[in-house]
Design a protein around this motif. Structure first.
Motif, PDB file in Angstrom:
ATOM      1  N   ALA A  28       0.837  -1.204   0.000  1.00  0.00           N
ATOM      2  CA  ALA A  28       0.000   0.000   0.000  1.00  0.00           C
ATOM      3  C   ALA A  28       0.872   1.254   0.000  1.00  0.00           C
ATOM      4  CB  ALA A  28      -0.934  -0.006   1.209  1.00  0.00           C
ATOM      5  N   ALA A  29       1.940   1.239   0.779  1.00  0.00           N
ATOM      6  CA  ALA A  29       2.842   2.399   0.837  1.00  0.00           C
ATOM      7  C   ALA A  29       3.518   2.625  -0.512  1.00  0.00           C
ATOM      8  CB  ALA A  29       3.886   2.197   1.927  1.00  0.00           C
ATOM      9  N   ILE A  30       3.921   1.553  -1.154  1.00  0.00           N
ATOM     10  CA  ILE A  30       4.570   1.670  -2.464  1.00  0.00           C
ATOM     11  C   ILE A  30       3.580   2.200  -3.500  1.00  0.00           C
ATOM     12  CG2 ILE A  30       5.552   0.339  -4.386  1.00  0.00           C
ATOM     13  CD1 ILE A  30       6.899  -1.437  -2.230  1.00  0.00           C
ATOM     14  N   GLU A  31       2.362   1.661  -3.495  1.00  0.00           N
ATOM     15  CA  GLU A  31       1.346   2.130  -4.443  1.00  0.00           C
ATOM     16  C   GLU A  31       1.059   3.609  -4.236  1.00  0.00           C
ATOM     17  OE1 GLU A  31      -2.168  -0.306  -4.243  1.00  0.00           O
ATOM     18  OE2 GLU A  31      -1.050  -2.118  -4.750  1.00  0.00           O
ATOM     19  N   GLN A  32       0.980   4.030  -2.973  1.00  0.00           N
ATOM     20  CA  GLN A  32       0.716   5.438  -2.675  1.00  0.00           C
ATOM     21  C   GLN A  32       1.870   6.315  -3.164  1.00  0.00           C
ATOM     22  OE1 GLN A  32       0.082   6.255   1.464  1.00  0.00           O
ATOM     23  NE2 GLN A  32      -0.601   8.341   1.105  1.00  0.00           N
ATOM     24  N   ALA A  33       3.089   5.860  -2.952  1.00  0.00           N
ATOM     25  CA  ALA A  33       4.254   6.632  -3.388  1.00  0.00           C
ATOM     26  C   ALA A  33       4.296   6.740  -4.910  1.00  0.00           C
ATOM     27  CB  ALA A  33       5.537   5.974  -2.867  1.00  0.00           C
ATOM     28  N   VAL A  34       3.988   5.651  -5.597  1.00  0.00           N
ATOM     29  CA  VAL A  34       3.986   5.663  -7.061  1.00  0.00           C
ATOM     30  C   VAL A  34       2.911   6.613  -7.574  1.00  0.00           C
ATOM     31  CG1 VAL A  34       3.483   4.257  -9.117  1.00  0.00           C
ATOM     32  CG2 VAL A  34       5.000   3.381  -7.338  1.00  0.00           C
ATOM     33  N   GLN A  35       1.729   6.570  -6.952  1.00  0.00           N
ATOM     34  CA  GLN A  35       0.651   7.481  -7.355  1.00  0.00           C
ATOM     35  C   GLN A  35       1.059   8.935  -7.151  1.00  0.00           C
ATOM     36  OE1 GLN A  35      -2.874   6.388  -5.142  1.00  0.00           O
ATOM     37  NE2 GLN A  35      -3.959   5.880  -7.010  1.00  0.00           N
ATOM     38  N   GLN A  36       1.683   9.197  -6.009  1.00  0.00           N
ATOM     39  CA  GLN A  36       2.093  10.570  -5.710  1.00  0.00           C
ATOM     40  C   GLN A  36       3.131  11.051  -6.720  1.00  0.00           C
ATOM     41  OE1 GLN A  36       3.279  11.180  -1.660  1.00  0.00           O
ATOM     42  NE2 GLN A  36       4.006  13.247  -2.023  1.00  0.00           N
ATOM     43  N   LEU A  37       4.098  10.214  -7.023  1.00  0.00           N
ATOM     44  CA  LEU A  37       5.116  10.592  -8.007  1.00  0.00           C
ATOM     45  C   LEU A  37       4.494  10.821  -9.376  1.00  0.00           C
ATOM     46  CD1 LEU A  37       8.078   8.223  -7.083  1.00  0.00           C
ATOM     47  CD2 LEU A  37       8.053  10.719  -6.971  1.00  0.00           C
ATOM     48  N   SER A  38       3.545   9.986  -9.734  1.00  0.00           N
ATOM     49  CA  SER A  38       2.871  10.136 -11.016  1.00  0.00           C
ATOM     50  C   SER A  38       2.114  11.456 -11.078  1.00  0.00           C
ATOM     51  CB  SER A  38       1.910   8.968 -11.229  1.00  0.00           C
ATOM     52  OG  SER A  38       1.182   9.123 -12.422  1.00  0.00           O
ATOM     53  N   GLN A  39       1.396  11.785 -10.013  1.00  0.00           N
ATOM     54  CA  GLN A  39       0.655  13.043  -9.967  1.00  0.00           C
ATOM     55  C   GLN A  39       1.596  14.242 -10.037  1.00  0.00           C
ATOM     56  OE1 GLN A  39      -1.663  12.689  -6.408  1.00  0.00           O
ATOM     57  NE2 GLN A  39      -3.296  11.527  -7.408  1.00  0.00           N
ATOM     58  N   GLU A  40       2.684  14.181  -9.281  1.00  0.00           N
ATOM     59  CA  GLU A  40       3.644  15.282  -9.284  1.00  0.00           C
ATOM     60  C   GLU A  40       4.269  15.444 -10.672  1.00  0.00           C
ATOM     61  OE1 GLU A  40       6.404  14.412  -6.156  1.00  0.00           O
ATOM     62  OE2 GLU A  40       4.958  14.908  -4.574  1.00  0.00           O
ATOM     63  N   SER A  41       4.557  14.333 -11.307  1.00  0.00           N
ATOM     64  CA  SER A  41       5.144  14.379 -12.644  1.00  0.00           C
ATOM     65  C   SER A  41       4.172  15.004 -13.632  1.00  0.00           C
ATOM     66  CB  SER A  41       5.512  12.960 -13.080  1.00  0.00           C
ATOM     67  OG  SER A  41       6.007  12.961 -14.386  1.00  0.00           O
TER      68      SER A  41
END
Length: 68
Positions: A28-41
């Motif tokens: 869950a933490a990894i998925e959240q981090a990936v989503q956040q990076l994607s949004q920021e990008s």
């Protein structure tokens, strides 16, 4: 400490439950981090595209003024 055979199996089951819970938390933490990076990008890309568009518009306006 001496465990009866039933206790050991219970401990193994508890250990397995804890490991599965830990894995789910990590996933869950990894998925959240990936989503956040994607949004920021995506936000950075939009900002860059807006900046480039604005610069192009300014450049076109300058070129029009030069022709007159």
């Amino acid at each position: 400490m001496v465990f009866a055979s039933g206790d050991k199996s219970g401990n193994d089951q508890e250990e397995a439950k804890l490991q599965n819970a830990s894995k789910q938390i990590v996933r869950a933490a990894i998925e959240q981090a990936v989503q956040q990076l994607s949004q920021e990008s995506q936000q950075k890309e939009k900002a860059t595209n807006s900046s480039v568009s604005l610069q192009l518009e300014r450049g076109q306006l300058t070129k029009k003024h030069e022709k007159k």
